[in-house]
Write an enzyme that holds these catalytic residues in place. Structure first.
Site, PDB file in Angstrom:
ATOM      1  N   LYS A 265       0.849  -1.198   0.000  1.00  0.00           N
ATOM      2  CA  LYS A 265       0.000   0.000   0.000  1.00  0.00           C
ATOM      3  C   LYS A 265       0.882   1.245   0.000  1.00  0.00           C
ATOM      4  CE  LYS A 265      -3.084   2.582   3.108  1.00  0.00           C
ATOM      5  NZ  LYS A 265      -3.738   2.585   4.446  1.00  0.00           N
ATOM      6  N   LYS A 277     -10.174  12.411   8.779  1.00  0.00           N
ATOM      7  CA  LYS A 277      -9.610  11.981  10.053  1.00  0.00           C
ATOM      8  C   LYS A 277      -9.591  13.140  11.059  1.00  0.00           C
ATOM      9  CE  LYS A 277      -6.283   8.665   8.082  1.00  0.00           C
ATOM     10  NZ  LYS A 277      -6.692   7.461   8.843  1.00  0.00           N
ATOM     11  N   ASP A 288       1.640   6.404   5.723  1.00  0.00           N
ATOM     12  CA  ASP A 288       0.647   5.434   5.250  1.00  0.00           C
ATOM     13  C   ASP A 288       1.106   4.691   3.995  1.00  0.00           C
ATOM     14  OD1 ASP A 288      -1.716   4.157   5.827  1.00  0.00           O
ATOM     15  OD2 ASP A 288      -2.993   5.555   4.753  1.00  0.00           O
ATOM     16  N   ASP A 347     -12.134   6.747   4.296  1.00  0.00           N
ATOM     17  CA  ASP A 347     -10.890   6.548   5.046  1.00  0.00           C
ATOM     18  C   ASP A 347     -10.460   5.083   5.028  1.00  0.00           C
ATOM     19  OD1 ASP A 347      -8.693   7.304   6.537  1.00  0.00           O
ATOM     20  OD2 ASP A 347      -9.715   7.084   8.465  1.00  0.00           O
ATOM     21  N   ARG A 351      -7.521  -0.510   1.316  1.00  0.00           N
ATOM     22  CA  ARG A 351      -8.009  -1.778   0.757  1.00  0.00           C
ATOM     23  C   ARG A 351      -8.525  -1.590  -0.668  1.00  0.00           C
ATOM     24  NH1 ARG A 351     -12.238  -2.124   5.601  1.00  0.00           N
ATOM     25  NH2 ARG A 351     -10.456  -1.031   6.499  1.00  0.00           N
TER      26      ARG A 351
END
Length: 505
Positions: A265, A277, A288, A347, A351
Protein backbone atom coordinates in the site's frame (compact mmCIF):
# COMPACT_ATOMS: atom_id res chain seq x y z
CA UNK A 1 31.72 9.46 7.38
CA UNK A 2 32.44 5.78 7.35
CA UNK A 3 32.52 2.83 9.69
CA UNK A 4 34.75 -0.05 8.70
CA UNK A 5 33.72 -3.30 10.35
CA UNK A 6 36.21 -6.12 10.66
CA UNK A 7 35.97 -9.58 12.19
CA UNK A 8 38.74 -11.03 14.34
CA UNK A 9 39.37 -13.70 16.95
CA UNK A 10 41.60 -11.35 19.00
CA UNK A 11 40.96 -7.97 20.58
CA UNK A 12 43.20 -5.26 19.13
CA UNK A 13 41.42 -2.24 20.64
CA UNK A 14 41.79 -0.53 24.00
CA UNK A 15 38.02 -0.07 24.17
CA UNK A 16 35.45 -2.82 24.40
CA UNK A 17 31.70 -3.34 24.21
CA UNK A 18 30.77 -6.46 26.14
CA UNK A 19 27.14 -7.58 25.61
CA UNK A 20 25.72 -9.77 28.37
CA UNK A 21 22.58 -11.81 28.93
CA UNK A 22 20.60 -11.72 32.15
CA UNK A 23 21.03 -15.40 33.01
CA UNK A 24 22.78 -17.75 35.45
CA UNK A 25 26.16 -17.18 33.76
CA UNK A 26 26.13 -13.41 34.30
CA UNK A 27 27.91 -13.31 37.67
CA UNK A 28 30.65 -15.67 36.46
CA UNK A 29 31.24 -13.69 33.24
CA UNK A 30 31.43 -10.43 35.19
CA UNK A 31 33.94 -12.01 37.60
CA UNK A 32 36.10 -13.24 34.70
CA UNK A 33 35.98 -9.84 33.02
CA UNK A 34 36.93 -8.14 36.30
CA UNK A 35 39.86 -10.51 36.90
CA UNK A 36 41.21 -10.04 33.37
CA UNK A 37 41.11 -6.26 33.59
CA UNK A 38 41.89 -5.54 37.24
CA UNK A 39 38.34 -4.49 38.11
CA UNK A 40 36.28 -5.08 41.24
CA UNK A 41 34.09 -8.12 40.50
CA UNK A 42 31.72 -7.46 43.39
CA UNK A 43 31.14 -3.90 42.23
CA UNK A 44 30.33 -5.03 38.68
CA UNK A 45 27.99 -7.73 39.92
CA UNK A 46 26.22 -5.27 42.18
CA UNK A 47 25.92 -2.41 39.68
CA UNK A 48 25.14 -4.27 36.46
CA UNK A 49 22.09 -6.50 35.98
CA UNK A 50 22.11 -6.89 32.14
CA UNK A 51 18.64 -5.39 31.78
CA UNK A 52 17.65 -4.71 28.14
CA UNK A 53 19.65 -1.72 26.81
CA UNK A 54 21.38 -1.20 30.18
CA UNK A 55 24.87 0.31 29.88
CA UNK A 56 27.62 0.49 32.50
CA UNK A 57 30.77 2.35 31.49
CA UNK A 58 33.92 1.26 33.32
CA UNK A 59 37.46 2.66 33.00
CA UNK A 60 40.38 0.26 33.38
CA UNK A 61 42.69 1.01 36.35
CA UNK A 62 45.64 3.19 35.34
CA UNK A 63 44.43 3.34 31.73
CA UNK A 64 42.26 6.46 31.36
CA UNK A 65 41.88 5.94 27.60
CA UNK A 66 40.69 2.33 27.96
CA UNK A 67 37.02 1.69 28.60
CA UNK A 68 34.65 -1.24 28.86
CA UNK A 69 31.00 -0.69 27.99
CA UNK A 70 28.93 -3.41 29.62
CA UNK A 71 25.75 -3.79 27.58
CA UNK A 72 22.64 -5.61 28.78
CA UNK A 73 20.50 -7.39 26.21
CA UNK A 74 17.94 -8.91 28.59
CA UNK A 75 16.99 -12.51 29.25
CA UNK A 76 17.41 -13.80 25.67
CA UNK A 77 20.36 -13.80 23.30
CA UNK A 78 18.54 -13.68 19.97
CA UNK A 79 18.86 -11.48 16.91
CA UNK A 80 16.30 -8.88 17.96
CA UNK A 81 17.65 -8.54 21.51
CA UNK A 82 21.24 -7.99 20.31
CA UNK A 83 20.14 -5.62 17.56
CA UNK A 84 18.03 -3.50 19.91
CA UNK A 85 20.73 -3.39 22.58
CA UNK A 86 23.62 -2.43 20.31
CA UNK A 87 21.54 0.04 18.30
CA UNK A 88 20.41 1.81 21.46
CA UNK A 89 23.92 1.81 22.94
CA UNK A 90 25.45 3.28 19.79
CA UNK A 91 22.75 5.93 19.48
CA UNK A 92 23.00 6.98 23.14
CA UNK A 93 26.77 6.67 23.56
CA UNK A 94 28.13 7.71 20.16
CA UNK A 95 29.65 10.91 21.55
CA UNK A 96 31.61 8.79 24.05
CA UNK A 97 32.68 6.01 21.72
CA UNK A 98 36.29 6.14 20.48
CA UNK A 99 36.99 5.91 16.77
CA UNK A 100 38.15 2.32 17.23
CA UNK A 101 36.27 -0.10 19.42
CA UNK A 102 35.77 -3.85 19.71
CA UNK A 103 32.60 -5.79 20.44
CA UNK A 104 33.24 -9.18 22.02
CA UNK A 105 31.00 -12.16 21.19
CA UNK A 106 33.38 -14.94 22.22
CA UNK A 107 31.37 -15.84 25.31
CA UNK A 108 28.34 -16.86 23.22
CA UNK A 109 27.73 -20.33 21.79
CA UNK A 110 29.33 -20.96 18.39
CA UNK A 111 25.99 -21.77 16.75
CA UNK A 112 24.71 -18.28 17.64
CA UNK A 113 27.71 -16.32 16.39
CA UNK A 114 26.50 -15.70 12.83
CA UNK A 115 23.14 -14.34 13.97
CA UNK A 116 24.66 -12.24 16.75
CA UNK A 117 27.42 -10.83 14.53
CA UNK A 118 24.77 -9.81 11.99
CA UNK A 119 22.69 -8.18 14.74
CA UNK A 120 25.66 -6.42 16.35
CA UNK A 121 26.96 -4.96 13.09
CA UNK A 122 23.51 -3.87 11.94
CA UNK A 123 22.74 -2.42 15.35
CA UNK A 124 25.92 -0.37 15.36
CA UNK A 125 25.26 1.03 11.89
CA UNK A 126 21.58 1.73 12.53
CA UNK A 127 22.46 3.40 15.83
CA UNK A 128 24.12 6.14 13.79
CA UNK A 129 20.88 6.99 11.99
CA UNK A 130 19.64 10.58 12.20
CA UNK A 131 16.01 11.60 11.59
CA UNK A 132 16.55 15.10 10.19
CA UNK A 133 16.95 14.72 6.41
CA UNK A 134 14.82 17.84 5.79
CA UNK A 135 16.52 20.45 7.96
CA UNK A 136 17.79 23.88 6.90
CA UNK A 137 21.13 22.54 5.78
CA UNK A 138 23.05 23.98 8.73
CA UNK A 139 25.01 21.55 10.85
CA UNK A 140 24.10 21.61 14.52
CA UNK A 141 27.05 21.88 16.85
CA UNK A 142 27.59 18.73 18.85
CA UNK A 143 30.33 16.74 20.49
CA UNK A 144 32.37 14.62 18.06
CA UNK A 145 30.52 11.38 17.41
CA UNK A 146 31.61 7.91 16.47
CA UNK A 147 31.60 7.82 12.64
CA UNK A 148 31.92 11.60 12.26
CA UNK A 149 35.22 10.61 10.65
CA UNK A 150 36.64 7.25 9.71
CA UNK A 151 35.84 4.83 12.51
CA UNK A 152 36.46 1.15 13.12
CA UNK A 153 34.38 -1.55 14.73
CA UNK A 154 36.04 -4.89 15.39
CA UNK A 155 33.71 -7.80 16.12
CA UNK A 156 35.53 -10.50 18.06
CA UNK A 157 34.36 -14.08 17.62
CA UNK A 158 35.73 -17.58 18.34
CA UNK A 159 38.33 -18.70 15.80
CA UNK A 160 36.06 -21.45 14.49
CA UNK A 161 33.36 -18.89 13.64
CA UNK A 162 35.49 -16.38 11.73
CA UNK A 163 34.22 -17.31 8.26
CA UNK A 164 30.51 -17.37 9.09
CA UNK A 165 30.82 -14.16 11.12
CA UNK A 166 32.50 -12.40 8.20
CA UNK A 167 29.61 -13.33 5.90
CA UNK A 168 27.08 -12.26 8.52
CA UNK A 169 28.69 -8.85 8.95
CA UNK A 170 28.73 -8.18 5.21
CA UNK A 171 25.04 -9.13 5.14
CA UNK A 172 24.35 -6.74 8.01
CA UNK A 173 25.99 -3.89 6.11
CA UNK A 174 23.59 -4.43 3.20
CA UNK A 175 20.54 -4.45 5.44
CA UNK A 176 21.62 -1.39 7.39
CA UNK A 177 22.20 0.58 4.19
CA UNK A 178 18.81 -0.41 2.79
CA UNK A 179 16.94 0.16 6.05
CA UNK A 180 18.40 3.64 6.49
CA UNK A 181 17.11 4.57 3.04
CA UNK A 182 13.68 3.15 3.88
CA UNK A 183 13.64 5.02 7.20
CA UNK A 184 14.40 8.26 5.35
CA UNK A 185 11.71 7.51 2.78
CA UNK A 186 8.93 6.87 5.30
CA UNK A 187 10.01 9.80 7.48
CA UNK A 188 9.87 12.26 4.59
CA UNK A 189 7.04 14.83 4.78
CA UNK A 190 4.28 14.18 2.29
CA UNK A 191 5.03 17.27 0.17
CA UNK A 192 8.42 15.72 -0.54
CA UNK A 193 6.97 12.24 -1.11
CA UNK A 194 4.18 12.46 -3.66
CA UNK A 195 3.46 9.29 -5.68
CA UNK A 196 5.67 10.65 -8.48
CA UNK A 197 8.54 11.23 -6.04
CA UNK A 198 8.00 7.76 -4.57
CA UNK A 199 8.30 6.41 -8.10
CA UNK A 200 11.51 8.39 -8.60
CA UNK A 201 12.96 6.86 -5.43
CA UNK A 202 11.99 3.39 -6.66
CA UNK A 203 13.58 3.98 -10.08
CA UNK A 204 16.85 5.06 -8.50
CA UNK A 205 16.76 2.09 -6.14
CA UNK A 206 16.13 -0.32 -9.00
CA UNK A 207 19.10 1.03 -10.95
CA UNK A 208 21.37 1.01 -7.91
CA UNK A 209 20.41 -2.42 -6.57
CA UNK A 210 19.71 -4.43 -9.70
CA UNK A 211 16.00 -5.06 -10.21
CA UNK A 212 13.66 -3.84 -12.94
CA UNK A 213 10.78 -1.41 -12.62
CA UNK A 214 7.90 -0.13 -14.72
CA UNK A 215 6.06 3.01 -13.60
CA UNK A 216 2.57 3.97 -14.78
CA UNK A 217 1.15 7.43 -14.17
CA UNK A 218 -2.41 8.70 -14.62
CA UNK A 219 -2.90 8.25 -18.36
CA UNK A 220 -1.38 4.77 -18.43
CA UNK A 221 -3.27 3.84 -15.26
CA UNK A 222 -6.50 4.83 -17.03
CA UNK A 223 -5.53 2.76 -20.06
CA UNK A 224 -4.65 -0.19 -17.81
CA UNK A 225 -8.06 -0.11 -16.15
CA UNK A 226 -6.84 0.43 -12.57
CA UNK A 227 -10.09 2.19 -11.73
CA UNK A 228 -10.08 1.63 -7.97
CA UNK A 229 -6.73 3.38 -7.67
CA UNK A 230 -8.10 6.25 -9.74
CA UNK A 231 -11.17 6.50 -7.51
CA UNK A 232 -9.09 7.12 -4.39
CA UNK A 233 -6.92 9.60 -6.30
CA UNK A 234 -9.86 11.79 -7.47
CA UNK A 235 -9.37 14.40 -4.74
CA UNK A 236 -5.64 14.86 -5.30
CA UNK A 237 -3.95 17.23 -7.78
CA UNK A 238 -0.99 14.84 -7.92
CA UNK A 239 -0.95 11.93 -10.31
CA UNK A 240 -1.26 8.44 -8.88
CA UNK A 241 1.47 5.94 -9.69
CA UNK A 242 1.43 2.19 -10.19
CA UNK A 243 4.83 0.56 -9.78
CA UNK A 244 5.65 -2.90 -11.10
CA UNK A 245 8.85 -4.45 -9.73
CA UNK A 246 10.68 -7.58 -10.89
CA UNK A 247 13.73 -9.42 -9.62
CA UNK A 248 14.34 -12.45 -11.82
CA UNK A 249 18.08 -13.20 -11.72
CA UNK A 250 19.47 -14.71 -14.89
CA UNK A 251 21.98 -16.95 -13.11
CA UNK A 252 19.22 -19.34 -11.99
CA UNK A 253 19.27 -21.01 -15.40
CA UNK A 254 16.86 -23.93 -15.49
CA UNK A 255 16.46 -24.05 -11.70
CA UNK A 256 12.76 -24.05 -10.82
CA UNK A 257 11.94 -21.75 -7.96
CA UNK A 258 8.62 -20.28 -6.82
CA UNK A 259 7.87 -16.68 -7.72
CA UNK A 260 6.97 -14.55 -4.71
CA UNK A 261 4.56 -11.69 -5.41
CA UNK A 262 4.54 -8.67 -3.08
CA UNK A 263 1.95 -5.88 -3.02
CA UNK A 264 2.45 -2.78 -0.88
CA UNK A 265 0.00 0.00 0.00
CA UNK A 266 1.49 3.31 -1.12
CA UNK A 267 -0.75 6.08 0.22
CA UNK A 268 1.74 8.92 0.54
CA UNK A 269 -0.67 11.00 2.61
CA UNK A 270 -4.08 10.10 3.98
CA UNK A 271 -6.50 12.78 5.12
CA UNK A 272 -9.28 10.20 5.23
CA UNK A 273 -10.95 11.88 2.26
CA UNK A 274 -14.53 13.06 2.79
CA UNK A 275 -14.64 10.80 5.89
CA UNK A 276 -11.89 13.04 7.22
CA UNK A 277 -9.61 11.98 10.05
CA UNK A 278 -9.27 13.90 13.33
CA UNK A 279 -6.53 16.51 13.14
CA UNK A 280 -4.59 15.43 16.24
CA UNK A 281 -2.50 12.74 14.58
CA UNK A 282 -3.09 13.42 10.91
CA UNK A 283 0.51 14.61 10.47
CA UNK A 284 1.60 11.01 11.03
CA UNK A 285 -0.26 9.93 7.90
CA UNK A 286 2.85 10.57 5.83
CA UNK A 287 3.65 7.02 6.99
CA UNK A 288 0.65 5.43 5.25
CA UNK A 289 2.97 4.08 2.57
CA UNK A 290 4.77 1.80 5.03
CA UNK A 291 3.66 -1.28 3.10
CA UNK A 292 5.10 0.12 -0.13
CA UNK A 293 8.33 0.95 1.69
CA UNK A 294 8.62 -2.60 3.03
CA UNK A 295 8.17 -4.05 -0.46
CA UNK A 296 10.73 -1.65 -1.94
CA UNK A 297 13.18 -2.40 0.85
CA UNK A 298 12.80 -6.14 0.35
CA UNK A 299 13.52 -5.81 -3.37
CA UNK A 300 16.54 -3.65 -2.61
CA UNK A 301 17.97 -6.08 -0.05
CA UNK A 302 17.30 -9.21 -2.10
CA UNK A 303 18.88 -7.67 -5.20
CA UNK A 304 21.92 -6.32 -3.33
CA UNK A 305 22.47 -9.71 -1.71
CA UNK A 306 22.00 -11.35 -5.13
CA UNK A 307 19.80 -14.03 -3.62
CA UNK A 308 18.74 -16.90 -5.92
CA UNK A 309 15.04 -16.12 -5.68
CA UNK A 310 12.35 -14.74 -7.97
CA UNK A 311 10.15 -11.81 -6.96
CA UNK A 312 7.52 -9.65 -8.62
CA UNK A 313 5.78 -6.72 -6.99
CA UNK A 314 3.07 -4.10 -7.38
CA UNK A 315 2.78 -0.80 -5.53
CA UNK A 316 -0.40 1.25 -6.09
CA UNK A 317 0.35 4.77 -4.88
CA UNK A 318 -1.80 7.85 -4.38
CA UNK A 319 -2.75 10.59 -1.96
CA UNK A 320 -6.18 10.44 -0.30
CA UNK A 321 -7.19 14.09 -0.31
CA UNK A 322 -10.31 16.25 0.00
CA UNK A 323 -11.76 18.49 -2.71
CA UNK A 324 -14.83 18.75 -4.92
CA UNK A 325 -13.72 15.80 -7.03
CA UNK A 326 -13.15 13.43 -4.08
CA UNK A 327 -14.92 10.09 -3.94
CA UNK A 328 -17.94 10.26 -1.62
CA UNK A 329 -19.53 7.79 0.77
CA UNK A 330 -22.18 5.95 -1.24
CA UNK A 331 -20.30 6.15 -4.55
CA UNK A 332 -19.79 2.93 -6.49
CA UNK A 333 -16.63 2.18 -8.47
CA UNK A 334 -15.50 -0.69 -10.59
CA UNK A 335 -12.12 -2.30 -9.90
CA UNK A 336 -9.48 -3.81 -12.16
CA UNK A 337 -10.95 -7.24 -11.47
CA UNK A 338 -14.37 -6.15 -12.72
CA UNK A 339 -15.95 -6.33 -9.27
CA UNK A 340 -17.68 -3.19 -7.97
CA UNK A 341 -17.18 -1.52 -4.59
CA UNK A 342 -19.61 0.69 -2.68
CA UNK A 343 -17.65 3.29 -0.73
CA UNK A 344 -18.98 3.43 2.82
CA UNK A 345 -15.97 5.16 4.37
CA UNK A 346 -13.43 7.02 2.24
CA UNK A 347 -10.89 6.55 5.05
CA UNK A 348 -10.86 2.82 4.23
CA UNK A 349 -8.95 3.67 1.06
CA UNK A 350 -5.99 1.35 1.46
CA UNK A 351 -8.01 -1.78 0.76
CA UNK A 352 -9.46 -0.10 -2.35
CA UNK A 353 -6.11 0.50 -4.01
CA UNK A 354 -4.82 -2.89 -2.85
CA UNK A 355 -7.81 -4.45 -4.64
CA UNK A 356 -6.33 -3.23 -7.91
CA UNK A 357 -2.77 -4.10 -6.92
CA UNK A 358 -3.60 -7.68 -5.95
CA UNK A 359 -5.85 -8.34 -8.95
CA UNK A 360 -3.32 -6.87 -11.40
CA UNK A 361 -0.39 -8.88 -10.04
CA UNK A 362 -2.31 -12.16 -10.01
CA UNK A 363 -3.57 -11.70 -13.57
CA UNK A 364 -0.39 -10.38 -15.15
CA UNK A 365 2.43 -12.05 -13.20
CA UNK A 366 0.78 -15.17 -11.73
CA UNK A 367 3.02 -15.48 -8.65
CA UNK A 368 3.19 -18.77 -6.76
CA UNK A 369 3.05 -16.96 -3.43
CA UNK A 370 1.16 -13.69 -2.90
CA UNK A 371 1.74 -11.39 0.08
CA UNK A 372 0.42 -7.88 0.64
CA UNK A 373 1.53 -5.44 3.32
CA UNK A 374 -0.38 -2.36 4.42
CA UNK A 375 -0.82 0.10 7.24
CA UNK A 376 -4.47 -0.84 6.95
CA UNK A 377 -6.55 -0.63 10.14
CA UNK A 378 -6.67 0.98 13.55
CA UNK A 379 -8.32 -2.26 14.60
CA UNK A 380 -5.03 -4.16 14.40
CA UNK A 381 -3.33 -1.48 16.47
CA UNK A 382 -5.97 -1.88 19.18
CA UNK A 383 -5.55 -5.65 19.03
CA UNK A 384 -1.76 -6.04 18.92
CA UNK A 385 -0.33 -2.60 19.65
CA UNK A 386 3.25 -1.89 18.49
CA UNK A 387 4.48 -5.41 19.28
CA UNK A 388 3.45 -7.41 16.22
CA UNK A 389 1.78 -7.14 12.83
CA UNK A 390 -1.41 -9.01 12.06
CA UNK A 391 -1.06 -12.06 9.80
CA UNK A 392 -4.06 -13.26 7.83
CA UNK A 393 -3.92 -16.35 5.63
CA UNK A 394 -5.93 -19.46 4.77
CA UNK A 395 -2.68 -21.30 3.97
CA UNK A 396 -1.23 -22.89 7.13
CA UNK A 397 2.21 -23.59 5.69
CA UNK A 398 2.54 -20.04 4.36
CA UNK A 399 1.45 -18.61 7.71
CA UNK A 400 3.96 -20.84 9.52
CA UNK A 401 6.78 -19.80 7.18
CA UNK A 402 6.02 -16.11 7.66
CA UNK A 403 5.74 -16.56 11.41
CA UNK A 404 9.13 -18.27 11.50
CA UNK A 405 10.71 -15.45 9.49
CA UNK A 406 9.21 -12.99 11.96
CA UNK A 407 10.66 -14.85 14.93
CA UNK A 408 14.13 -15.00 13.36
CA UNK A 409 14.22 -11.30 12.47
CA UNK A 410 12.34 -9.93 15.47
CA UNK A 411 9.68 -8.48 13.12
CA UNK A 412 6.96 -10.49 14.75
CA UNK A 413 3.60 -11.55 13.37
CA UNK A 414 0.47 -12.82 15.11
CA UNK A 415 -2.01 -14.87 13.14
CA UNK A 416 -5.53 -13.48 13.14
CA UNK A 417 -8.79 -15.18 12.10
CA UNK A 418 -9.99 -15.03 8.51
CA UNK A 419 -13.29 -16.85 8.98
CA UNK A 420 -16.24 -16.45 6.65
CA UNK A 421 -18.30 -14.70 9.34
CA UNK A 422 -16.05 -11.66 9.05
CA UNK A 423 -17.09 -11.21 5.42
CA UNK A 424 -20.85 -11.21 5.90
CA UNK A 425 -21.00 -7.50 6.71
CA UNK A 426 -19.26 -6.61 3.45
CA UNK A 427 -22.41 -7.28 1.42
CA UNK A 428 -23.78 -4.30 -0.49
CA UNK A 429 -27.20 -3.58 -1.96
CA UNK A 430 -25.76 -1.64 -4.89
CA UNK A 431 -22.37 -3.24 -5.59
CA UNK A 432 -20.53 -6.54 -5.30
CA UNK A 433 -19.27 -5.53 -1.85
CA UNK A 434 -18.72 -2.51 0.33
CA UNK A 435 -15.38 -1.31 1.65
CA UNK A 436 -16.28 -0.93 5.34
CA UNK A 437 -18.57 -2.76 7.73
CA UNK A 438 -19.24 0.14 10.09
CA UNK A 439 -18.68 -2.18 13.06
CA UNK A 440 -16.41 -1.13 15.93
CA UNK A 441 -15.07 -4.65 16.32
CA UNK A 442 -13.02 -7.06 14.16
CA UNK A 443 -12.41 -4.54 11.39
CA UNK A 444 -8.90 -5.91 10.72
CA UNK A 445 -10.38 -9.32 9.88
CA UNK A 446 -13.17 -7.78 7.79
CA UNK A 447 -10.61 -5.74 5.85
CA UNK A 448 -8.62 -8.91 5.18
CA UNK A 449 -11.81 -10.64 3.95
CA UNK A 450 -12.38 -7.68 1.63
CA UNK A 451 -8.90 -8.11 0.12
CA UNK A 452 -9.46 -11.84 -0.31
CA UNK A 453 -12.09 -11.07 -2.94
CA UNK A 454 -9.36 -9.70 -5.22
CA UNK A 455 -6.86 -12.55 -4.97
CA UNK A 456 -8.69 -14.82 -7.44
CA UNK A 457 -8.79 -17.43 -4.64
CA UNK A 458 -5.01 -17.63 -4.68
CA UNK A 459 -4.00 -20.77 -2.74
CA UNK A 460 -0.95 -19.16 -1.10
CA UNK A 461 -1.96 -15.62 -0.15
CA UNK A 462 -1.21 -13.74 3.06
CA UNK A 463 -2.14 -10.25 4.20
CA UNK A 464 0.05 -8.44 6.73
CA UNK A 465 -1.57 -5.50 8.54
CA UNK A 466 1.42 -3.47 9.73
CA UNK A 467 -0.43 -0.38 10.98
CA UNK A 468 0.91 -0.74 14.51
CA UNK A 469 4.52 -1.52 13.66
CA UNK A 470 5.53 0.51 10.60
CA UNK A 471 5.71 3.81 12.51
CA UNK A 472 6.34 4.06 16.22
CA UNK A 473 8.44 5.20 19.16
CA UNK A 474 12.20 4.81 18.95
CA UNK A 475 15.43 6.30 20.22
CA UNK A 476 15.78 8.19 16.92
CA UNK A 477 13.05 10.77 17.35
CA UNK A 478 10.99 12.70 19.88
CA UNK A 479 7.84 11.85 17.91
CA UNK A 480 6.84 8.63 16.22
CA UNK A 481 9.07 7.69 13.32
CA UNK A 482 9.67 4.96 10.76
CA UNK A 483 10.78 1.45 11.75
CA UNK A 484 11.50 -0.16 8.33
CA UNK A 485 9.36 -3.08 9.48
CA UNK A 486 9.07 -5.78 6.85
CA UNK A 487 12.41 -5.43 5.06
CA UNK A 488 14.18 -8.11 7.09
CA UNK A 489 11.01 -10.18 7.44
CA UNK A 490 10.31 -10.45 3.71
CA UNK A 491 13.94 -11.05 2.80
CA UNK A 492 14.24 -13.83 5.37
CA UNK A 493 10.98 -15.35 4.14
CA UNK A 494 11.93 -15.51 0.45
CA UNK A 495 15.44 -16.74 1.23
CA UNK A 496 14.12 -19.45 3.56
CA UNK A 497 11.42 -20.37 1.04
CA UNK A 498 14.06 -21.07 -1.58
CA UNK A 499 16.20 -23.09 0.85
CA UNK A 500 13.57 -25.41 2.23
CA UNK A 501 10.43 -24.84 0.14
CA UNK A 502 8.12 -24.46 3.14
CA UNK A 503 5.03 -23.29 1.33
CA UNK A 504 2.77 -25.58 -0.66
CA UNK A 505 2.07 -23.87 -3.98
Amino acid sequence: MAVKITVSDKNTSDNLIFPLVQDEKLAELLADLANQNGLDAAALQNDFKAEPKEILLTYLPGQPSSRVFLLGIGKKSGFSEMLAGVRSACFRQKSKLPTKISLDLRHFENEKIAVLADAAAAGMLLGLYQTKPNGNGKDEKHAPNFADGDSFLEIIVPTAALEIAEKAVRRAEVFAEVQKQILDLVNKPSNKKTPALLAEFAKNAAEDCGFSIRVMFREEIIDEGLTALLAVNQGSPNTPAFLVLEYLPENLGEIKTPIVGLVGKGVTFDTGGISIKPSSNMHLMKSDMGGAAAVLGAFMAVAKLKLPVKMVGAIPSTENMVDGESAKPGDVFQTYSGKTIEIIDTDAEGRIILADGLAWLVKNKNPDVLIDLATLTGSIVRSLGPTAAGLFSQNDSLAAALDRAGQVTGERLWRMPLWEEYGTDLKSDVADLRNYTGKLHSEASSAAKFLEHFTAEHPAWAHLDIAGVAFGDSEFASQKSATAFGVRLLTEFVERLERIRQVSV
